[in-house]
Design a protein around this motif. Structure first.
Motif, mmCIF file in Angstrom:
data_model
loop_
_atom_site.group_PDB
_atom_site.id
_atom_site.type_symbol
_atom_site.label_atom_id
_atom_site.label_comp_id
_atom_site.label_asym_id
_atom_site.label_seq_id
_atom_site.Cartn_x
_atom_site.Cartn_y
_atom_site.Cartn_z
ATOM 1 N N PHE A 193 41.354 2.154 47.432
ATOM 2 C CA PHE A 193 40.909 1.113 46.694
ATOM 3 C C PHE A 193 39.855 0.354 47.770
ATOM 4 C CE2 PHE A 193 44.287 1.023 43.532
ATOM 5 C CZ PHE A 193 43.772 1.478 42.650
ATOM 6 N N ASP A 194 40.611 0.171 49.088
ATOM 7 C CA ASP A 194 40.073 -0.486 50.258
ATOM 8 C C ASP A 194 38.785 -0.058 50.167
ATOM 9 O OD1 ASP A 194 39.428 -2.027 52.533
ATOM 10 O OD2 ASP A 194 40.506 -0.415 53.561
ATOM 11 N N ARG A 195 38.463 1.356 50.548
ATOM 12 C CA ARG A 195 37.282 1.967 50.789
ATOM 13 C C ARG A 195 36.285 2.105 49.766
ATOM 14 N NH1 ARG A 195 39.945 6.573 54.575
ATOM 15 N NH2 ARG A 195 40.045 5.547 56.491
ATOM 16 N N ALA A 196 37.001 2.180 48.552
ATOM 17 C CA ALA A 196 35.893 1.968 46.980
ATOM 18 C C ALA A 196 35.140 0.746 47.149
ATOM 19 C CB ALA A 196 36.732 2.271 45.982
ATOM 20 N N LEU A 197 35.923 -0.330 47.591
ATOM 21 C CA LEU A 197 35.471 -1.571 47.088
ATOM 22 C C LEU A 197 34.718 -2.514 48.416
ATOM 23 C CD1 LEU A 197 38.430 -3.060 44.950
ATOM 24 C CD2 LEU A 197 36.404 -2.265 44.214
ATOM 25 N N ALA A 198 34.855 -1.844 49.364
ATOM 26 C CA ALA A 198 34.233 -2.387 50.953
ATOM 27 C C ALA A 198 32.682 -2.474 50.767
ATOM 28 C CB ALA A 198 34.885 -1.663 52.027
ATOM 29 N N TRP A 199 32.206 -3.317 51.477
ATOM 30 C CA TRP A 199 30.836 -3.363 51.604
ATOM 31 C C TRP A 199 30.459 -2.777 52.867
ATOM 32 C CZ3 TRP A 199 28.148 -8.505 53.690
ATOM 33 C CH2 TRP A 199 26.712 -8.491 53.668
ATOM 34 N N SER A 200 29.287 -1.902 52.643
ATOM 35 C CA SER A 200 28.634 -1.007 53.862
ATOM 36 C C SER A 200 28.543 -1.807 54.912
ATOM 37 C CB SER A 200 27.817 -0.049 53.101
ATOM 38 O OG SER A 200 26.652 -0.840 52.905
ATOM 39 N N ALA A 201 27.832 -3.008 54.818
ATOM 40 C CA ALA A 201 27.562 -3.593 55.848
ATOM 41 C C ALA A 201 28.689 -4.365 56.772
ATOM 42 C CB ALA A 201 26.494 -4.761 55.523
ATOM 43 N N ASP A 202 29.733 -4.493 56.170
ATOM 44 C CA ASP A 202 30.927 -5.029 56.631
ATOM 45 C C ASP A 202 31.999 -4.564 55.895
ATOM 46 O OD1 ASP A 202 33.014 -6.394 57.884
ATOM 47 O OD2 ASP A 202 32.236 -8.394 57.742
ATOM 48 N N THR A 203 33.024 -3.769 56.636
ATOM 49 C CA THR A 203 34.078 -2.968 55.423
ATOM 50 C C THR A 203 35.208 -3.866 55.512
ATOM 51 O OG1 THR A 203 34.727 -1.822 57.431
ATOM 52 C CG2 THR A 203 33.348 -0.853 56.097
ATOM 53 N N HIS A 204 35.401 -4.852 56.044
ATOM 54 C CA HIS A 204 36.330 -6.141 55.976
ATOM 55 C C HIS A 204 36.012 -7.009 54.775
ATOM 56 C CE1 HIS A 204 38.248 -4.510 59.805
ATOM 57 N NE2 HIS A 204 36.822 -4.829 60.214
ATOM 58 N N GLN A 205 34.763 -6.823 54.262
ATOM 59 C CA GLN A 205 34.469 -7.752 53.017
ATOM 60 C C GLN A 205 34.218 -6.728 51.894
ATOM 61 O OE1 GLN A 205 31.468 -10.392 54.260
ATOM 62 N NE2 GLN A 205 30.666 -10.853 52.262
ATOM 63 N N LEU A 206 34.555 -7.559 50.633
ATOM 64 C CA LEU A 206 34.247 -6.879 49.349
ATOM 65 C C LEU A 206 32.765 -6.556 49.262
ATOM 66 C CD1 LEU A 206 36.242 -8.770 46.809
ATOM 67 C CD2 LEU A 206 36.766 -6.407 47.363
ATOM 68 N N ASP A 207 32.193 -5.649 48.792
ATOM 69 C CA ASP A 207 30.847 -5.267 48.465
ATOM 70 C C ASP A 207 30.500 -6.730 47.404
ATOM 71 O OD1 ASP A 207 28.433 -4.565 46.820
ATOM 72 O OD2 ASP A 207 28.926 -2.221 47.440
ATOM 73 N N PRO A 208 29.340 -7.196 48.066
ATOM 74 C CA PRO A 208 28.954 -8.335 47.061
ATOM 75 C C PRO A 208 28.739 -8.129 45.453
ATOM 76 C CG PRO A 208 27.892 -8.496 49.113
ATOM 77 C CD PRO A 208 28.716 -7.310 49.321
ATOM 78 N N ALA A 209 28.486 -6.593 45.198
ATOM 79 C CA ALA A 209 28.269 -6.452 43.884
ATOM 80 C C ALA A 209 29.426 -6.323 42.829
ATOM 81 C CB ALA A 209 27.780 -5.062 43.620
ATOM 82 N N PHE A 210 30.588 -6.447 43.709
ATOM 83 C CA PHE A 210 32.118 -6.541 42.985
ATOM 84 C C PHE A 210 32.832 -7.829 43.300
ATOM 85 C CE2 PHE A 210 32.167 -1.777 44.500
ATOM 86 C CZ PHE A 210 31.163 -1.240 43.616
ATOM 87 N N ASP A 211 32.108 -8.628 43.979
ATOM 88 C CA ASP A 211 32.941 -9.853 44.309
ATOM 89 C C ASP A 211 32.724 -10.996 43.125
ATOM 90 O OD1 ASP A 211 34.088 -12.260 45.326
ATOM 91 O OD2 ASP A 211 32.686 -11.856 47.316
ATOM 92 N N SER A 212 33.837 -11.580 42.814
ATOM 93 C CA SER A 212 33.876 -12.330 41.556
ATOM 94 C C SER A 212 33.329 -13.861 42.233
ATOM 95 C CB SER A 212 35.277 -12.694 40.919
ATOM 96 O OG SER A 212 36.395 -13.155 41.914
#
Length: 420
Positions: free
Chosen positions: A377-396
């Protein structure tokens, strides 16, 4: 915990005959006992009565009131039974009257579908303190992704009510006995929790031991998804499996705020303690996906009243918890899959120390080969610009929980062959 009460084998034989008459494949008397198999098609983890995140009715309980609540099943069935839990009750619970029906939107139900619920043939029944109970079978055919509505009337005061805090859907209350009402008119009060409702089991041709239990915290429970839309990650996985033409039972055993290693009055027993009840005792369960540990890490850093008791939890302690869950699952013959913890940078949980713990646990999940399979899930949901952060498209919006698109991405990350 006391065992779930079920019908005697003679009643099961009678049910098999009834199902054959209703269109199920006929079975010879010698085969009838094996022709009937219950499988959990929906579930919720019981919690102790508490104030919790949003207002609810658990601490006050009910008296001369009817509670109407709905759940979406993940599997076809020709009959259902309802599981009710008095796990945290302070006294035995008397259910004066109860029904199950197909949902017609909100608090309304379809008139032709209303079935009275009984236990051992009685329409009024009692659930002992600390127990869970299964109703007699109700001949209500359902399809995967159908919503059923359970209506419970309590004439006498119940005391504090066992409940599930974050239902992510609406339950309703009315004064007096409205268990057979089909219209929504009397149900003028609402809440976002479930009360006493622990499961919906079905009998059907597809029932077996291939059910998938999703076990974890708010990321499994679905916090951040659209209320009432059934867009939690377990819902999305159930839809994905149903779309293949071979639906499987998918059970949501998440509790918001739950921790691997710490008990909490608000947030449930720790994962290693509640695992037997919430996973191993579910009929038909064959696989479990574990996603746990983010709250142990985050609440060690971001202390708040609801997290009491405050406990510093190390990565090693979380890993030990994972190993205990693996041991318990394998002892019961379940396939056990580990899920990595998603990114949390920017959230109240994030510090350099908490990130180091998350990375250590995730690395162990990926590389230890102790799980039967891994869902990253970590890699599936990570933002490509910063892998320590959720992809903004997935962030509530809180940089920790997901929106509907994020929960869909979680379900898409599950590799169906890994489910066994």
């Amino acid at each position: 915990m006391r065992p779930v009460r079920t019908l005697a084998s003679l009643s099961i034989l009678a049910l098999a005959a009834a199902l054959a008459g209703a269109g199920a494949a006929a079975a010879a008397p010698a085969e009838a006992a094996t022709a009937v198999r219950w499988t959990a098609a929906w579930s919720a983890s019981p919690q102790r009565p508490s104030a919790n995140f949003t207002p609810n009715w658990s601490e006050q309980g009910f008296a001369n009131q009817t509670v109407r609540q709905s759940a979406r099943v993940s599997l076809d069935g020709v009959a259902v039974r309802i599981r009710l839990a008095n796990t945290y009750g302070t006294t035995q619970l008397t259910v004066t009257s109860a029904t199950v029906a197909r949902n017609a939107g909100g608090a309304a139900v379809r008139p032709s579908s209303v079935r009275r619920l009984t236990v051992a043939g009685a329409s009024t029944f009692t659930i002992p303190t600390g127990a869970e109970l299964a109703s007699d079978p109700a001949l209500l055919p359902v399809k995967a992704l159908d919503s059923v509505t359970v209506t419970l009337y309590f004439a006498a005061p119940t005391g504090p009510a066992t409940y599930h805090a974050q239902a992510m859907t609406t339950s309703y209350r009315a004064t007096g006995n409205h268990t057979t009402d089909t219209r929504a008119t009397a149900f003028t009060e609402s809440t976002a929790s479930w009360y006493y409702l622990a499961g919906v089991d079905v009998i059907g041709a597809a029932c077996g031991r291939d059910g998938v239990v999703l076990f974890g915290d708010s990321l499994t429970d679905g916090y951040g998804s659209t209320p009432g839309a059934d867009n939690r990650y377990p819902d999305e996985l159930a839809e994905r499996l149903a779309a293949t033409g071979h639906p499987r039972a998918v059970l949501n055993q998440g509790i918001g705020g739950n921790r691997m290693t710490v008990d909490s009055a608000w947030l449930g027993h720790k994962a290693t303690t509640r695992f037997p009840r919430d996973v191993l005792d579910r009929p038909g369960a064959g696989t479990v996906i574990v996603l746990a540990g983010i709250n142990d890490i985050g609440m060690s850093e971001a202390r708040q009243p609801l997290a009491a008791p405050y406990t510093e939890v190390s990565a090693a302690e979380i890993i030990a918890g994972h190993r205990e869950l693996i041991r318990q699952a394998r002892a019961k013959g379940l396939r056990v899959i580990g899920g990595t913890m998603p990114p949390m940078k920017g959230s109240r949980y994030y510090t350099p120390l908490s990130e180091a713990k998350r990375d250590e646990v995730n690395t162990w999940i990926r590389t230890s080969d102790e799980y039967d399979a891994v869902i990253d899930f970590d890699r599936a949901l990570a933002w490509s610009a910063d892998t320590h952060q959720l992809d903004p498209a997935f962030d509530s919006g809180d940089h920790l929980h997901l929106n509907d698109a994020g929960y869909r991405a979680m379900a898409d990350a599950v590799t169906i062959p890994d489910l066994g």
